[in-house]
Design an enzyme around this catalytic site. Structure first.
Site, PDB file in Angstrom:
ATOM      1  N   GLY A   9      42.226  44.778  30.126  1.00 40.68           N
ATOM      2  CA  GLY A   9      42.937  43.817  30.969  1.00 40.68           C
ATOM      3  C   GLY A   9      43.755  42.844  30.145  1.00 40.68           C
ATOM      4  N   ALA A  10      44.474  43.381  29.154  1.00 41.86           N
ATOM      5  CA  ALA A  10      45.161  42.525  28.174  1.00 41.86           C
ATOM      6  C   ALA A  10      46.557  42.085  28.610  1.00 41.86           C
ATOM      7  CB  ALA A  10      45.252  43.251  26.839  1.00 41.86           C
ATOM      8  N   THR A  11      46.996  42.485  29.797  1.00 36.60           N
ATOM      9  CA  THR A  11      48.391  42.231  30.172  1.00 36.60           C
ATOM     10  C   THR A  11      48.647  40.828  30.701  1.00 36.60           C
ATOM     11  OG1 THR A  11      47.979  43.213  32.349  1.00 36.60           O
ATOM     12  CG2 THR A  11      48.887  44.657  30.655  1.00 36.60           C
ATOM     13  N   GLY A  13      46.599  36.588  31.515  1.00 37.24           N
ATOM     14  CA  GLY A  13      45.432  35.728  31.592  1.00 37.24           C
ATOM     15  C   GLY A  13      44.565  35.703  30.350  1.00 37.24           C
ATOM     16  N   ARG A  34      46.928  48.193  32.954  1.00 39.34           N
ATOM     17  CA  ARG A  34      47.617  49.101  33.879  1.00 39.34           C
ATOM     18  C   ARG A  34      49.127  49.063  33.714  1.00 39.34           C
ATOM     19  NH1 ARG A  34      45.465  47.014  39.454  1.00 39.34           N
ATOM     20  NH2 ARG A  34      45.658  45.065  38.299  1.00 39.34           N
ATOM     21  N   ARG A  35      49.667  47.974  33.149  1.00 34.34           N
ATOM     22  CA  ARG A  35      51.115  47.771  33.114  1.00 34.34           C
ATOM     23  C   ARG A  35      51.641  48.017  31.697  1.00 34.34           C
ATOM     24  NH1 ARG A  35      50.550  42.127  36.427  1.00 34.34           N
ATOM     25  NH2 ARG A  35      48.765  41.992  34.994  1.00 34.34           N
ATOM     26  N   SER A 140      31.431  35.346  35.344  1.00 35.04           N
ATOM     27  CA  SER A 140      31.994  34.285  36.169  1.00 35.04           C
ATOM     28  C   SER A 140      30.859  33.380  36.629  1.00 35.04           C
ATOM     29  CB  SER A 140      32.695  34.879  37.404  1.00 35.04           C
ATOM     30  OG  SER A 140      33.035  33.889  38.344  1.00 35.04           O
ATOM     31  N   TYR A 153      32.482  39.861  45.708  1.00 33.24           N
ATOM     32  CA  TYR A 153      32.905  39.458  44.364  1.00 33.24           C
ATOM     33  C   TYR A 153      31.724  38.868  43.599  1.00 33.24           C
ATOM     34  CZ  TYR A 153      35.109  37.018  40.509  1.00 33.24           C
ATOM     35  OH  TYR A 153      35.433  36.568  39.243  1.00 33.24           O
ATOM     36  N   THR A 188      44.838  31.326  36.151  1.00 33.32           N
ATOM     37  CA  THR A 188      45.530  32.511  35.639  1.00 33.32           C
ATOM     38  C   THR A 188      46.151  33.206  36.856  1.00 33.32           C
ATOM     39  OG1 THR A 188      43.557  33.889  35.865  1.00 33.32           O
ATOM     40  CG2 THR A 188      43.856  32.763  33.754  1.00 33.32           C
TER      41      THR A 188
END
Length: 252
Positions: A9-11, A13, A34-35, A140, A153, A188
């Site tokens: 999830g480095a893309t 935040g 994903r991006r 979290s 969640y 974020t």
């Protein structure tokens, strides 16, 4: 020898902030997300600024086959991972249980629990082979408490909390460190994703107080990773000064 950090999830935040911080500390990086356009742009920026090597791997952690194919097909040198930051995660919707969207539930469960497991199993075995490593799981405050309309969640982040404890026990004989970081309110893209692009609604979440920012959590992660070999921080909750618990925020 230069160390390696793998960040999911480095893309954006927290993941992106971690990429900058670890690059600053002279780690080579494996960045996933994903991006692909964002991954490639970030990789170039980090290489230019810090002169570190960066490998990018595009996949959705929900897809078990893609996770395995992309990680296992990395060149051998990239499998000597010193730090795994399991950052990929999200929330979808904010509804009472009786009105919950089943697709939202699947997305959260598949990303926050199963995706973390898919990545962790592969990388943990690399670390066992390499006889070293540190896994940092991003949880979290929702993994410690439950709040109204946060049902599924919160359940997924409670699962992360439990998995973190389980990993700590299971990986203990191999000398692999395991840590969970549990943030409170961090500004974020999290709320934008939760509210499916509704920027106005997302912005209101942070009205009236100073939330954490991604760099705050990245610095906390660096603190736990940079402890001496004999020190493992199992669990840490990090909150804005204005937030006492999941549901209590002082908005001045």
């Amino acid at each position: 020898m230069t160390k390696i950090a793998l960040i999911t999830g480095a893309t954006s935040g927290i993941g992106e902030a971690c990429a900058h911080l670890f690059a600053r500390e002279n780690y080579n990086l494996v960045l996933t997300g994903r991006r692909i356009d964002r991954l490639e742009k970030l990789a170039k920026k980090l290489n230019d600024k810090y002169n570190v090597e960066v490998a990018v791997s595009q996949f959705d952690v929900r897809n078990r086959g893609d996770v395995a194919e992309n990680l296992e097909n990395l060149p051998a040198k990239w499998k000597h991972v010193d730090v795994l930051v399991n950052n990929a995660g999200l929330s979808q919707g904010l509804d009472p249980i009786q009105k919950g969207d089943l697709d939202d539930w699947d997305t959260m469960i598949d990303t926050n629990i199963k995706g973390l497991l898919y990545v962790s199993k592969i990388v943990a075995n690399w670390m066992i082979d390499n006889k070293k490593g540190h896994i940092v799981n991003i949880g979290s405050i929702a993994g410690k408490e439950v709040y109204a309309n946060g049902n599924v969640y919160c359940a997924t982040k409670h699962a992360v909390d439990a998995l973190n404890k389980g990993m700590r026990i299971d990986l203990l004989p191999y000398g692999i460190k395991v840590t969970a970081i549990h943030p409170g309110a961090v500004e974020t893209e999290f709320s934008e994703v939760r509210f499916k692009g509704d920027k106005e609604r997302a912005k209101k979440v942070y009205d009236g107080f100073e939330p954490l920012v991604a760099d705050d959590i990245a610095e906390t992660i660096w603190f736990v990773v940079s402890r001496p070999k004999h020190v493992n921080i199992n669990d840490m909750i990090v909150m804005p000064t204005a937030q006492a618990n999941a549901g209590t925020i002082f908005r001045g």
